[in-house]
Design a protein around this motif. Structure first.
Motif, PDB file in Angstrom:
ATOM      1  N   VAL A 125       0.838  -1.202   0.000  1.00 53.90           N
ATOM      2  CA  VAL A 125       0.000   0.000   0.000  1.00 53.90           C
ATOM      3  C   VAL A 125       0.874   1.253   0.000  1.00 53.90           C
ATOM      4  O   VAL A 125       0.592   2.230  -0.717  1.00 53.90           O
ATOM      5  N   SER A 126       1.954   1.226   0.776  1.00 54.75           N
ATOM      6  CA  SER A 126       2.870   2.375   0.805  1.00 54.75           C
ATOM      7  C   SER A 126       3.545   2.576  -0.545  1.00 54.75           C
ATOM      8  O   SER A 126       3.663   3.707  -1.032  1.00 54.75           O
ATOM      9  N   VAL A 127       3.982   1.476  -1.153  1.00 51.38           N
ATOM     10  CA  VAL A 127       4.627   1.569  -2.462  1.00 51.38           C
ATOM     11  C   VAL A 127       3.647   2.072  -3.513  1.00 51.38           C
ATOM     12  O   VAL A 127       3.989   2.888  -4.380  1.00 51.38           O
ATOM     13  N   GLN A 128       2.408   1.619  -3.429  1.00 52.73           N
ATOM     14  CA  GLN A 128       1.407   2.048  -4.395  1.00 52.73           C
ATOM     15  C   GLN A 128       1.099   3.534  -4.267  1.00 52.73           C
ATOM     16  O   GLN A 128       0.872   4.226  -5.266  1.00 52.73           O
ATOM     17  N   LYS A 129       1.100   4.039  -3.038  1.00 48.62           N
ATOM     18  CA  LYS A 129       0.850   5.476  -2.854  1.00 48.62           C
ATOM     19  C   LYS A 129       1.955   6.320  -3.468  1.00 48.62           C
ATOM     20  O   LYS A 129       1.701   7.414  -3.982  1.00 48.62           O
ATOM     21  N   VAL A 130       3.178   5.817  -3.431  1.00 47.17           N
ATOM     22  CA  VAL A 130       4.317   6.583  -3.956  1.00 47.17           C
ATOM     23  C   VAL A 130       4.426   6.451  -5.469  1.00 47.17           C
ATOM     24  O   VAL A 130       4.580   7.447  -6.192  1.00 47.17           O
ATOM     25  N   PHE A 131       4.340   5.201  -5.975  1.00 50.53           N
ATOM     26  CA  PHE A 131       4.588   4.956  -7.401  1.00 50.53           C
ATOM     27  C   PHE A 131       3.315   4.655  -8.194  1.00 50.53           C
ATOM     28  O   PHE A 131       3.372   4.588  -9.423  1.00 50.53           O
ATOM     29  N   GLY A 132       2.204   4.448  -7.500  1.00 49.89           N
ATOM     30  CA  GLY A 132       0.975   4.087  -8.197  1.00 49.89           C
ATOM     31  C   GLY A 132       0.963   2.661  -8.694  1.00 49.89           C
ATOM     32  O   GLY A 132       0.156   2.297  -9.564  1.00 49.89           O
ATOM     33  N   PHE A 133       1.850   1.847  -8.190  1.00 51.57           N
ATOM     34  CA  PHE A 133       2.004   0.460  -8.635  1.00 51.57           C
ATOM     35  C   PHE A 133       2.619  -0.323  -7.477  1.00 51.57           C
ATOM     36  O   PHE A 133       3.435   0.207  -6.723  1.00 51.57           O
ATOM     37  N   PRO A 134       2.247  -1.582  -7.246  1.00 51.79           N
ATOM     38  CA  PRO A 134       1.305  -2.390  -8.033  1.00 51.79           C
ATOM     39  C   PRO A 134      -0.104  -2.385  -7.431  1.00 51.79           C
ATOM     40  O   PRO A 134      -0.273  -2.177  -6.224  1.00 51.79           O
ATOM     41  N   GLU A 135      -1.074  -2.609  -8.281  1.00 53.43           N
ATOM     42  CA  GLU A 135      -2.439  -2.806  -7.814  1.00 53.43           C
ATOM     43  C   GLU A 135      -2.553  -4.195  -7.204  1.00 53.43           C
ATOM     44  O   GLU A 135      -1.929  -5.145  -7.675  1.00 53.43           O
ATOM     45  N   ARG A 136      -3.351  -4.281  -6.162  1.00 50.52           N
ATOM     46  CA  ARG A 136      -3.533  -5.585  -5.536  1.00 50.52           C
ATOM     47  C   ARG A 136      -4.275  -6.524  -6.485  1.00 50.52           C
ATOM     48  O   ARG A 136      -5.331  -6.191  -7.017  1.00 50.52           O
ATOM     49  N   GLY A 137      -3.684  -7.686  -6.689  1.00 51.09           N
ATOM     50  CA  GLY A 137      -4.251  -8.654  -7.614  1.00 51.09           C
ATOM     51  C   GLY A 137      -3.320  -9.845  -7.753  1.00 51.09           C
ATOM     52  O   GLY A 137      -2.663 -10.259  -6.790  1.00 51.09           O
ATOM     53  N   MET A 138      -3.221 -10.387  -8.954  1.00 51.70           N
ATOM     54  CA  MET A 138      -2.427 -11.578  -9.182  1.00 51.70           C
ATOM     55  C   MET A 138      -0.956 -11.349  -8.860  1.00 51.70           C
ATOM     56  O   MET A 138      -0.296 -12.214  -8.277  1.00 51.70           O
ATOM     57  N   LEU A 139      -0.428 -10.173  -9.222  1.00 47.26           N
ATOM     58  CA  LEU A 139       0.987  -9.895  -8.991  1.00 47.26           C
ATOM     59  C   LEU A 139       1.317  -9.877  -7.503  1.00 47.26           C
ATOM     60  O   LEU A 139       2.306 -10.477  -7.061  1.00 47.26           O
ATOM     61  N   THR A 140       0.505  -9.187  -6.713  1.00 47.29           N
ATOM     62  CA  THR A 140       0.780  -9.093  -5.289  1.00 47.29           C
ATOM     63  C   THR A 140       0.619 -10.447  -4.594  1.00 47.29           C
ATOM     64  O   THR A 140       1.389 -10.782  -3.684  1.00 47.29           O
ATOM     65  N   ILE A 141      -0.367 -11.222  -5.007  1.00 45.49           N
ATOM     66  CA  ILE A 141      -0.533 -12.568  -4.437  1.00 45.49           C
ATOM     67  C   ILE A 141       0.683 -13.425  -4.771  1.00 45.49           C
ATOM     68  O   ILE A 141       1.194 -14.165  -3.924  1.00 45.49           O
ATOM     69  N   TRP A 142       1.156 -13.311  -5.994  1.00 44.93           N
ATOM     70  CA  TRP A 142       2.333 -14.088  -6.408  1.00 44.93           C
ATOM     71  C   TRP A 142       3.564 -13.702  -5.595  1.00 44.93           C
ATOM     72  O   TRP A 142       4.334 -14.576  -5.186  1.00 44.93           O
ATOM     73  N   LEU A 143       3.739 -12.416  -5.340  1.00 41.49           N
ATOM     74  CA  LEU A 143       4.887 -11.977  -4.540  1.00 41.49           C
ATOM     75  C   LEU A 143       4.816 -12.561  -3.124  1.00 41.49           C
ATOM     76  O   LEU A 143       5.826 -13.030  -2.590  1.00 41.49           O
ATOM     77  N   GLY A 144       3.648 -12.544  -2.523  1.00 42.98           N
ATOM     78  CA  GLY A 144       3.503 -13.096  -1.180  1.00 42.98           C
ATOM     79  C   GLY A 144       3.727 -14.594  -1.139  1.00 42.98           C
ATOM     80  O   GLY A 144       4.414 -15.112  -0.242  1.00 42.98           O
ATOM     81  N   HIS A 145       3.172 -15.310  -2.115  1.00 44.71           N
ATOM     82  CA  HIS A 145       3.356 -16.764  -2.153  1.00 44.71           C
ATOM     83  C   HIS A 145       4.820 -17.129  -2.423  1.00 44.71           C
ATOM     84  O   HIS A 145       5.322 -18.122  -1.883  1.00 44.71           O
ATOM     85  N   THR A 146       5.481 -16.340  -3.251  1.00 40.90           N
ATOM     86  CA  THR A 146       6.889 -16.615  -3.550  1.00 40.90           C
ATOM     87  C   THR A 146       7.762 -16.405  -2.322  1.00 40.90           C
ATOM     88  O   THR A 146       8.710 -17.167  -2.087  1.00 40.90           O
TER      89      THR A 146
END
Length: 280
Positions: A125-146
């Protein structure tokens, strides 16, 4: 003699009870996935009704597809990162920051998933506020699972590297191989089974995860476990039984196929070792 007989059957009895406790609920779930009634534990006849309705359930189908994509991506990334981490910890005993690095690799194993999910959510959420990316979705789930899968993969691969003799790598370097050639031509072929085991383990962990997915998912990115969990809170849905039965079938086939493949590779490796020993 009688004491050994009683002790043997006592142990077998407890083992049998353990298997019944673990696998009887799964068997009951599979049986009632063919129940024509919507009411659980009330058998009213054999039917494939819920499997047919499952084909038209877009929410479960999309969730299953998303879960498979994330699980495959997680397994591949976890094996790569976990292998490099395990190789570094096993082959390089002393380097600056080794204790910190080892602790960071092992931390997800002992850290509650709720803490991991919450910390990742706050960071993203902090990174998204600064850079506008990433939106929560498949990418963020993948990062957490990895993050979680890498720790498990590192443990599996590191245990295999500890058993592997370093003489093969040393012999290859004596013959002129460079370090990266030794890694790809000698080390990796000898830890293939560990890599396959780590891949299957992290794939299963990702496919089954609810906590991290719940924290890191966004609108339109609900994985299959989240869909099933949300429906279970409103009452058991017979279509969930059908999903579970199909998942069990797929996992069983995958485990049998991987076991056969690893057994064949092990027999081939033993034959090669015996042939090399005879040649000497």
């Amino acid at each position: 003699m009688n004491g050994n007989f009683i002790q043997r059957w006592f142990g077998r009895g407890w083992l049998s009870l353990g298997y019944v406790f673990l696998y009887l609920p799964i068997l009951v779930l599979i049986v009632f996935s063919f129940n024509s009634s919507r009411q659980d534990m009330v058998w009213s006849g054999f039917s494939v009704r819920w499997y047919m309705e499952l084909m038209n359930d877009t929410e479960i189908i999309s969730g299953f597809g998303l879960s498979i994509k994330i699980a495959v991506m997680t397994a591949c990334a976890s094996v790569v990162l976990g292998t490099f981490a395990a190789f570094t910890l096993n082959r390089y005993q002393r380097f600056f920051g080794r204790t910190l690095f080892s602790g960071m690799v092992s931390a997800p194993l002992v850290m509650p998933e709720v803490i991991i999910g919450l910390s990742l959510l706050l960071m993203l959420v902090s990174v998204q506020k600064v850079f506008g990316f990433p939106e929560r979705g498949m990418l963020t789930i993948w990062l957490g699972h990895t993050l979680l899968g890498m720790a498990y993969a590192a443990v599996v691969v590191q245990s295999r590297l500890q058993e592997m003799s370093k003489s093969l790598e040393e012999a290859a370097m004596d013959l002129g191989c460079k370090p990266h050639q030794v890694f790809f031509l000698v080390t990796l072929p000898n830890i293939t089974q560990a890599l396959a085991s780590a891949w299957l383990l992290t794939f299963t962990l990702s496919l089954d995860d609810v906590v991290l997915s719940a924290f890191l998912s966004g609108p339109g990115s609900s994985t299959m476990p989240i869909v099933i969990f949300s429906r279970a809170r409103l009452g058991l849905d017979p279509r969930v039984n059908a999903v579970a039965a199909l998942t069990i079938l797929a996992v069983t086939v995958a485990v049998i196929a991987s076991s056969i493949w690893m057994a064949r590779n092990e027999r081939l490796r033993q034959k090669q070792v015996q042939a090399a020993a005879k040649a000497e």
